[in-house]
Design a protein around this motif. Structure first.
Motif, short mmCIF file in Angstrom:
data_model
loop_
_atom_site.label_atom_id
_atom_site.label_comp_id
_atom_site.label_asym_id
_atom_site.label_seq_id
_atom_site.Cartn_x
_atom_site.Cartn_y
_atom_site.Cartn_z
N PHE A 505 0.85 -1.18 0.00
CA PHE A 505 0.00 0.00 0.00
C PHE A 505 0.89 1.24 0.00
N LEU A 506 0.76 2.06 -1.03
CA LEU A 506 1.50 3.32 -1.09
C LEU A 506 0.62 4.41 -0.50
N TYR A 507 1.09 5.02 0.60
CA TYR A 507 0.28 6.02 1.29
C TYR A 507 1.03 7.35 1.39
N ASP A 508 0.28 8.40 1.68
CA ASP A 508 0.82 9.74 1.85
C ASP A 508 0.75 10.10 3.34
N ASN A 509 1.88 10.48 3.91
CA ASN A 509 1.94 10.78 5.35
C ASN A 509 1.08 11.97 5.73
N ASN A 529 6.53 9.02 -0.78
CA ASN A 529 7.75 9.81 -0.98
C ASN A 529 9.01 9.00 -0.75
N ARG A 530 8.93 8.04 0.18
CA ARG A 530 10.10 7.19 0.43
C ARG A 530 10.43 6.36 -0.79
N LEU A 531 9.40 5.85 -1.48
CA LEU A 531 9.62 5.09 -2.70
C LEU A 531 10.26 5.96 -3.77
N ILE A 532 9.78 7.20 -3.89
CA ILE A 532 10.32 8.11 -4.92
C ILE A 532 11.76 8.50 -4.62
N MET A 533 12.06 8.80 -3.34
CA MET A 533 13.38 9.29 -2.97
C MET A 533 14.44 8.18 -2.90
N VAL A 538 14.04 0.62 -1.32
CA VAL A 538 12.69 0.15 -1.02
C VAL A 538 12.38 -1.13 -1.78
N LEU A 539 12.70 -1.15 -3.08
CA LEU A 539 12.44 -2.34 -3.88
C LEU A 539 13.30 -3.51 -3.42
#
Length: 681
Positions: A505-509, A529-533, A538-539
């Motif tokens: 689940f990708l969520y926004d803090n 944002n953690r996935l993007i940064m 993460v992967l």
């Protein structure tokens, strides 16, 4: 005769086809070479004989029982007469024409395929070609000198010799692989004795706990609390044994793959945890044996690999050490340590030791010494396991004093481990469900650089997919596009129950979410944002580690206290329980037993939300909701949640048409109910 039988058994699967080929082919080509493309010589009688011989081959399974034991010899004689004799005879009689030289060449290929034993084929070819030669030329050497095309001879010899050699090498390679597979299968059976013995012991203990009075039939039997606890513990252990056994079979069956171990299940593991689990689960023959093993952890470390494979490699070392023990003060020291460029497990015992000439062969397949019933696959398997981890295993020994095995692992943060991950990424797949315009492009770039397969689809398209179309390594769900579509979101999650993918689940803090998620579904919350940064980390964590599956990481909606909620249900117990639950959360509660009471209380009291059962006397929930929505009073816009145990499409459609805002399916847990309420008050 044993060789003849082996030749026959090898060719047997194709013999029906070969038989029909001969039955049809010989008379057919009589017509071809006599009338369509006439040749100097033809022999109908000889062709009939060959065709009849192949009738016996084609219908061999229908032969009388007393004749069946002679079928291998019959087959070999038929092939010899119908191929080398017939085709060489016809070539000689036709004066070595190009047509018959090519036909004889074709017969050589068939002969090699149908008689794979080199010795038998050479003897057969030499005998029947000689018989054909004598039948045509006798001892007339002048005729031989005038007709034989000598340049053809080396071509025929080359085809016979090298064609057979190449085919023979393939056959030897095939038989070797089959032999290895059989031996390794026997090794698997041997390895499985440990978990099966443990399972049998658990069942015996469980049987001793259960009542055994067969004479008197009772409705109930008593069992003490300690016995119940022991039974549950045994069932848990048995389940773990079965799980480990299944994983062992899967892993070991894939271990012979070009002499490599399959890496498909590789993940990050703690060596200390794996070794401790190994020592705990190993099947010791004596109670004192466990006390002879000492574990020293200087530095714990992580490695990329399989915990089960490492465990079974250590099982092999333990079994060998105990087998070759030399004295009563025998002991095994296992040390876990870390060095600047590699991590190590040292496995040392004070057994009989290994002779130098034996030591250099211990990691070779099928090599064994002084051990009955061994297949010589244990230590080679250990080496394959360590090589698959990017490491190695070595051995030092002093005869009569000690033996030490050193298992070396690459650092988890190393080029070797990164290369293994990169190779594994080629078999990984990711599905992204959400706003493909932003995340789809970003993840597509990650797939290009990291090597995994990537698919993306919009939320609406995902809902149209069948369950089998969600087989991926990872499924990433963007909550931003689903948070306001609870019904469709739940329908999507229902389709994911049978996938083996990790569901992320990708969520926004900065946002809040309800947690109305099926509790049996394991999810992994990741901040967008953690996935993007830090996409690579993460992967990497999602593919090769054990990320947190704590759904409480999702930011929860705040519970608004002081609001008034009406609970309408004709079930007194359920209504009371729900009221107590919500009062503890700070809500003011009004209760109603049926639809008419709901309407009466709305006329005298203001409420912020109604939770209403559908099946109630006098006025049911559907009719009550319709009356509220059609009312001219101020309460006509109050949010209404249906509380129902019926989630059929027909019922949900009636809920929507009545004007209700949402629904809660019975039985619901407290989190689900509070999340739904927070959406509407």
């Amino acid at each position: 005769m044993e060789t003849v039988r082996k030749v026959y058994q090898y060719a047997e699967p194709n013999l029906t086809l070969v038989g029909w080929m001969g039955i049809i082919g010989f008379p057919t080509y009589y017509i071809v070479w006599s009338f369509i493309f006439p040749q100097p010589y033809e022999n109908a009688t000889l062709r009939v004989i060959c065709s009849l011989l192949f009738v016996g081959v084609a219908f061999r399974n229908h032969a009388p029982k007393y004749f069946k034991k002679y079928i291998p010899a019959y087959y070999l004689a038929s092939i010899g007469f119908s191929l080398p004799f017939f085709f060489s005879f016809m070539m000689f009689k036709n004066g070595w024409t190009t047509v018959w030289a090519m036909s004889f060449m074709a017969s050589i290929f068939l002969h090699i395929l149908l008689v794979h034993q080199t010795r038998v084929m050479v003897m057969q070819a030499a005998f029947f070609i000689t018989m054909a030669f004598l039948s045509v030329y006798g001892l007339d050497f002048e005729k031989v000198a005038s007709q034989v095309v000598w340049p053809y001879i080396p071509i025929f010899l080359f085809t016979y010799i090298f064609g057979n050699l190449f085919y023979f090498r393939n056959q030897v390679s095939h038989e070797t692989k089959a032999s290895i597979a059989k031996s390794f299968g026997a090794g698997i059976a041997h390895e499985m004795r440990n978990p099966l013995s443990a399972l049998k012991s658990s069942l015996e203990v469980l049987d001793s706990i259960l009542p055994k009075n067969k004479d008197i039939k009772r409705d109930f039997y008593s069992i003490s609390d300690s016995e119940l606890s022991l039974a549950r513990e045994l069932l848990t252990d048995a389940d773990e044994v079965i799980s480990n056994g299944n994983e062992t079979i899967d892993l070991l069956l894939t271990s012979i793959d070009e002499n490599r171990v399959s890496r498909n299940t590789f993940k990050r593991h703690s060596v200390k945890a794996v070794v401790e689990n190994t020592l705990k689960s190993f099947s010791y023959k004596r109670a004192l044996d466990r006390e002879a093993v000492f574990l020293h952890v200087e530095d714990d470390f992580n490695y990329l690999g399989s915990d089960t494979l490492l465990k079974y490699a250590l099982y092999n070392l333990l079994k060998n050490a105990f087998y070759y023990r030399s004295s009563n003060d025998f002991k095994i020291d296992i040390e876990i340590t870390s060095r600047s460029n590699q991590n190590l497990i040292r496995f040392k015992d004070n057994g009989v030791g290994i002779e130098p000439d034996i030591l250099e062969n211990i990691f070779k397949d099928f090599y064994t010494f002084g051990k009955n019933g061994s297949y010589g696959l244990g230590l080679p398997f250990c080496k394959k396991v360590m090589n698959s981890f990017g490491g190695n295993i070595s051995c030092r020994s002093v005869v009569g004093k000690w033996t030490e095995f050193t298992l070396s692992f690459p650092k988890y943060e190393s080029k070797v481990t990164d290369n293994i991950k990169l190779d594994l990424m080629k078999s990984r797949s990711v599905l992204f469900i959400g706003e493909t315009a932003v995340f789809g492009r970003f993840l597509s770039e990650q797939a290009f650089y990291q090597g995994f397969h990537f698919n993306a689809c919009e939320f609406e398209h995902a809902l149209e997919r069948e369950e089998y179309q969600f087989e991926f390594s990872l499924i990433l769900l963007d909550l931003e596009v689903m948070v306001n579509k609870p019904t469709q979101f739940k329908a999507l999650l229902n389709k994911l129950h049978f996938t083996e993918a990790r569901i992320v689940f990708l969520y926004d803090n900065t946002k809040t979410y309800h947690t109305d998620i099926e509790r049996h579904l394991t999810i992994y919350p990741i901040e967008r944002n953690r996935l993007i940064m830090d996409a690579k980390s993460v992967l990497d964590e999602l593919f090769f580690e054990n990320p947190s599956s704590n759904r409480n990481l999702l930011p929860r909606k705040d519970v608004k206290v002081g609001k008034t909620i009406m609970i309408a249900d004709d079930n007194h117990s359920l209504r009371t329980y729900t009221s107590i639950l919500l009062e503890k959360q700070g809500y003011n509660i009004v209760q109603a037993a049926d639809g008419q009471e709901v309407l009466d209380k709305l006329n005298i009291q203001s409420v912020d939300l109604i939770i209403m059962d559908l099946e109630m006397p006098q006025l049911d929930g559907i009719k009550t909701a319709s009356l509220i929505r059609n009312s001219a009073n101020g309460y006509s816009t109050i949010p209404i949640l249906a509380h129902t145990g019926d989630s059929r499409e027909e019922t949900l459609e009636n809920i929507r048409l009545s004007g209700m805002n949402d629904y809660i399916v019975k039985p619901s847990n407290s989190e689900t109910m509070l999340d739904k309420i927070s959406d509407w008050v």
